[in-house]
Structures are given as C-alpha cells and as structure tokens.
Design a protein around this motif. Structure first.
Motif, PDB file in Angstrom:
ATOM      1  N   ILE A  51       1.186  -1.169   0.232  1.00  0.00           N
ATOM      2  CA  ILE A  51      -0.037   0.329   0.136  1.00  0.00           C
ATOM      3  C   ILE A  51       0.889   1.741   0.491  1.00  0.00           C
ATOM      4  O   ILE A  51       2.035   1.317   1.252  1.00  0.00           O
ATOM      5  N   ASP A  52       0.453   1.963  -0.821  1.00  0.00           N
ATOM      6  CA  ASP A  52       1.093   3.721  -1.206  1.00  0.00           C
ATOM      7  C   ASP A  52       0.986   4.271   0.340  1.00  0.00           C
ATOM      8  O   ASP A  52      -0.033   4.279   0.733  1.00  0.00           O
ATOM      9  N   TRP A  53       1.897   4.324   0.878  1.00  0.00           N
ATOM     10  CA  TRP A  53       1.809   5.338   2.635  1.00  0.00           C
ATOM     11  C   TRP A  53       0.860   5.963   1.997  1.00  0.00           C
ATOM     12  O   TRP A  53      -0.399   7.027   3.323  1.00  0.00           O
ATOM     13  N   ARG A  54       1.194   7.305   1.692  1.00  0.00           N
ATOM     14  CA  ARG A  54       0.788   8.491   1.717  1.00  0.00           C
ATOM     15  C   ARG A  54      -1.023   8.733   0.827  1.00  0.00           C
ATOM     16  O   ARG A  54      -1.538   9.752   1.365  1.00  0.00           O
ATOM     17  N   THR A  55      -0.646   7.332   0.486  1.00  0.00           N
ATOM     18  CA  THR A  55      -2.263   7.642  -0.437  1.00  0.00           C
ATOM     19  C   THR A  55      -3.271   6.613  -0.583  1.00  0.00           C
ATOM     20  O   THR A  55      -4.032   7.441  -0.374  1.00  0.00           O
ATOM     21  N   ASN A  56      -3.095   6.177   0.724  1.00  0.00           N
ATOM     22  CA  ASN A  56      -3.096   4.493   1.269  1.00  0.00           C
ATOM     23  C   ASN A  56      -4.066   3.670   0.005  1.00  0.00           C
ATOM     24  O   ASN A  56      -5.471   2.804  -0.332  1.00  0.00           O
ATOM     25  N   GLU A  57      -3.477   3.848  -1.743  1.00  0.00           N
ATOM     26  CA  GLU A  57      -3.615   3.237  -3.114  1.00  0.00           C
ATOM     27  C   GLU A  57      -3.234   1.860  -2.650  1.00  0.00           C
ATOM     28  O   GLU A  57      -2.007   1.257  -2.145  1.00  0.00           O
ATOM     29  N   ILE A  58      -3.581   0.865  -2.423  1.00  0.00           N
ATOM     30  CA  ILE A  58      -3.322  -0.832  -2.583  1.00  0.00           C
ATOM     31  C   ILE A  58      -2.701  -0.581  -4.480  1.00  0.00           C
ATOM     32  O   ILE A  58      -3.310  -1.075  -5.441  1.00  0.00           O
ATOM     33  N   LEU A  59      -1.467  -1.231  -3.923  1.00  0.00           N
ATOM     34  CA  LEU A  59      -0.560  -1.174  -5.209  1.00  0.00           C
ATOM     35  C   LEU A  59      -0.442  -2.383  -5.788  1.00  0.00           C
ATOM     36  O   LEU A  59      -0.222  -3.457  -7.150  1.00  0.00           O
ATOM     37  N   ALA A  60      -0.182  -3.181  -4.743  1.00  0.00           N
ATOM     38  CA  ALA A  60      -0.989  -4.846  -5.510  1.00  0.00           C
ATOM     39  C   ALA A  60      -0.917  -6.033  -4.011  1.00  0.00           C
ATOM     40  O   ALA A  60      -1.252  -5.201  -2.335  1.00  0.00           O
ATOM     41  N   ALA A  61      -2.186  -6.531  -4.032  1.00  0.00           N
ATOM     42  CA  ALA A  61      -2.709  -7.540  -3.191  1.00  0.00           C
ATOM     43  C   ALA A  61      -2.632  -8.800  -3.799  1.00  0.00           C
ATOM     44  O   ALA A  61      -3.074  -9.586  -4.915  1.00  0.00           O
ATOM     45  N   GLY A  62      -2.709 -10.091  -3.042  1.00  0.00           N
ATOM     46  CA  GLY A  62      -2.580 -11.524  -3.501  1.00  0.00           C
ATOM     47  C   GLY A  62      -2.874 -12.384  -1.948  1.00  0.00           C
ATOM     48  O   GLY A  62      -2.638 -11.900  -1.443  1.00  0.00           O
ATOM     49  N   ASP A  63      -3.096 -13.391  -2.108  1.00  0.00           N
ATOM     50  CA  ASP A  63      -3.003 -14.290  -1.261  1.00  0.00           C
ATOM     51  C   ASP A  63      -2.371 -15.987  -1.198  1.00  0.00           C
ATOM     52  O   ASP A  63      -2.689 -16.725  -1.331  1.00  0.00           O
ATOM     53  N   GLY A  64      -1.020 -15.495  -2.307  1.00  0.00           N
ATOM     54  CA  GLY A  64      -0.304 -16.008  -2.925  1.00  0.00           C
ATOM     55  C   GLY A  64       1.381 -16.407  -1.748  1.00  0.00           C
ATOM     56  O   GLY A  64       2.222 -16.858  -2.449  1.00  0.00           O
ATOM     57  N   GLY A  65       0.985 -15.660  -0.356  1.00  0.00           N
ATOM     58  CA  GLY A  65       2.115 -16.440   0.407  1.00  0.00           C
ATOM     59  C   GLY A  65       3.081 -15.145  -0.115  1.00  0.00           C
ATOM     60  O   GLY A  65       3.161 -14.465  -1.163  1.00  0.00           O
ATOM     61  N   LEU A  66       4.135 -16.217   0.214  1.00  0.00           N
ATOM     62  CA  LEU A  66       5.967 -15.032   0.276  1.00  0.00           C
ATOM     63  C   LEU A  66       6.125 -15.102  -1.000  1.00  0.00           C
ATOM     64  O   LEU A  66       6.601 -13.627  -1.355  1.00  0.00           O
ATOM     65  N   GLU A  67       6.486 -15.591  -1.021  1.00  0.00           N
ATOM     66  CA  GLU A  67       7.053 -15.907  -2.880  1.00  0.00           C
ATOM     67  C   GLU A  67       6.250 -14.415  -3.836  1.00  0.00           C
ATOM     68  O   GLU A  67       6.700 -13.952  -4.495  1.00  0.00           O
ATOM     69  N   GLU A  68       4.583 -15.071  -3.808  1.00  0.00           N
ATOM     70  CA  GLU A  68       4.030 -13.851  -4.555  1.00  0.00           C
ATOM     71  C   GLU A  68       4.404 -12.524  -3.877  1.00  0.00           C
ATOM     72  O   GLU A  68       4.605 -11.871  -5.133  1.00  0.00           O
ATOM     73  N   TYR A  69       4.113 -12.153  -2.935  1.00  0.00           N
ATOM     74  CA  TYR A  69       4.633 -10.978  -2.439  1.00  0.00           C
ATOM     75  C   TYR A  69       6.294 -10.649  -2.924  1.00  0.00           C
ATOM     76  O   TYR A  69       6.210  -9.353  -3.538  1.00  0.00           O
ATOM     77  N   GLU A  70       6.927 -11.747  -2.506  1.00  0.00           N
ATOM     78  CA  GLU A  70       9.110 -10.925  -3.395  1.00  0.00           C
ATOM     79  C   GLU A  70       8.528 -10.336  -4.206  1.00  0.00           C
ATOM     80  O   GLU A  70       8.932  -9.492  -5.028  1.00  0.00           O
TER      81      GLU A  70
END
Length: 142
Positions: A51-70
């Motif tokens: 999430i962008d801290w300043r705008t609170n915009e969700i830049l990306a999200a998922g449920d595929g764990g650490l590998e997907e996040y990275e």
C-alpha cells in the motif's frame, strides 16, 4: 505532585510531537530522493498487500504467500526505491521521557496513558491547560 504530573504530561506530549515531526521530515527527505513509502506486508498465513503510505492506494495484493509477495514487490519496485514505513519508525530513537522527582514507574504509566488510543484529549487538555486541538496534534502518531 499535581504540578509535577502536569509537567510530565506536557513533556510526554512534546517529545511525541518532536518524534512525529522528525519522522515526517525523514519521509519528506526520502520522497525528495525518489523513494516511495509503502505499508502492508503479510496478512494472515498467505495473504499480503503493498500500500502506498501517502495515498493509501493498494498497489498490489494477493493470497499466494511470500513468493508471490516478493515477485510483486520486485515487479513494482525494480529500482529498489520502496521503503516500508515500519523501517522508518524502527530507525527512530525512542526517547524515554523522565521528569525529575517523578518515580519511573509512575512516569511510564502516565506516558502509556497519554499516548494510548483510549486517552481523552479533552481530559488531558483540561488537566494541563492546553487547547484540545494542541493535545490532539501532539498525541498524533506518524
């Protein structure tokens, strides 16, 4: 003792406000250098978000764990310009607020109360003689 407690409450609020101002200055400096401040991370076992801290915009999200996040973080930030807000807060020097003549245990309890989400700014303002708006501003978190 009442004057000592009032002084301590003011000291706690002033130290907190100084910390918030410094954090905001550091964030402004980092952004001026081309960094983007983000929040988020792991949510539950496999969920995550960025999430962008300043705008609170969700830049990306998922449920595929650490590998997907990275993978998503690497794709969004190939130049390594993202800085997590928590990292900025971890770098802060947390100052212990002491007031001569006030026992440390009482000083800590008062500090915990003044900076807690449950503390009533109006009650604090009445106690120390500050405007409510100033107390609210000085209680703010970054």
């Amino acid at each position: 003792m009442s004057d000592l407690l009032k002084e301590h409450v003011k000291n706690v609020l002033e130290a907190n406000y100084a910390g918030v101002v410094e954090t905001r200055r550091r964030i402004d400096d980092l952004e001026a250098q081309g960094h983007r401040i983000v929040t988020g991370g792991q949510i539950g076992q496999d969920g995550w978000d960025i999430i962008d801290w300043r705008t609170n915009e969700i830049l990306a999200a998922g449920d595929g764990g650490l590998e997907e996040y990275e993978a998503a973080a690497g794709e969004l930030d190939p130049d390594n310009k993202f800085i997590h807000h928590d990292r900025i807060l971890e770098d802060e020097d947390l100052a212990y607020v002491s007031t001569p003549g006030l026992p440390d245990g009482l000083a800590n309890a008062v500090e915990d109360w003044v900076l807690s989400d449950e503390a009533d700014p109006e009650e604090i303002a009445d106690f120390i003689g500050w405007p409510i708006e100033k107390v609210e501003e000085y209680q703010a978190e970054e």
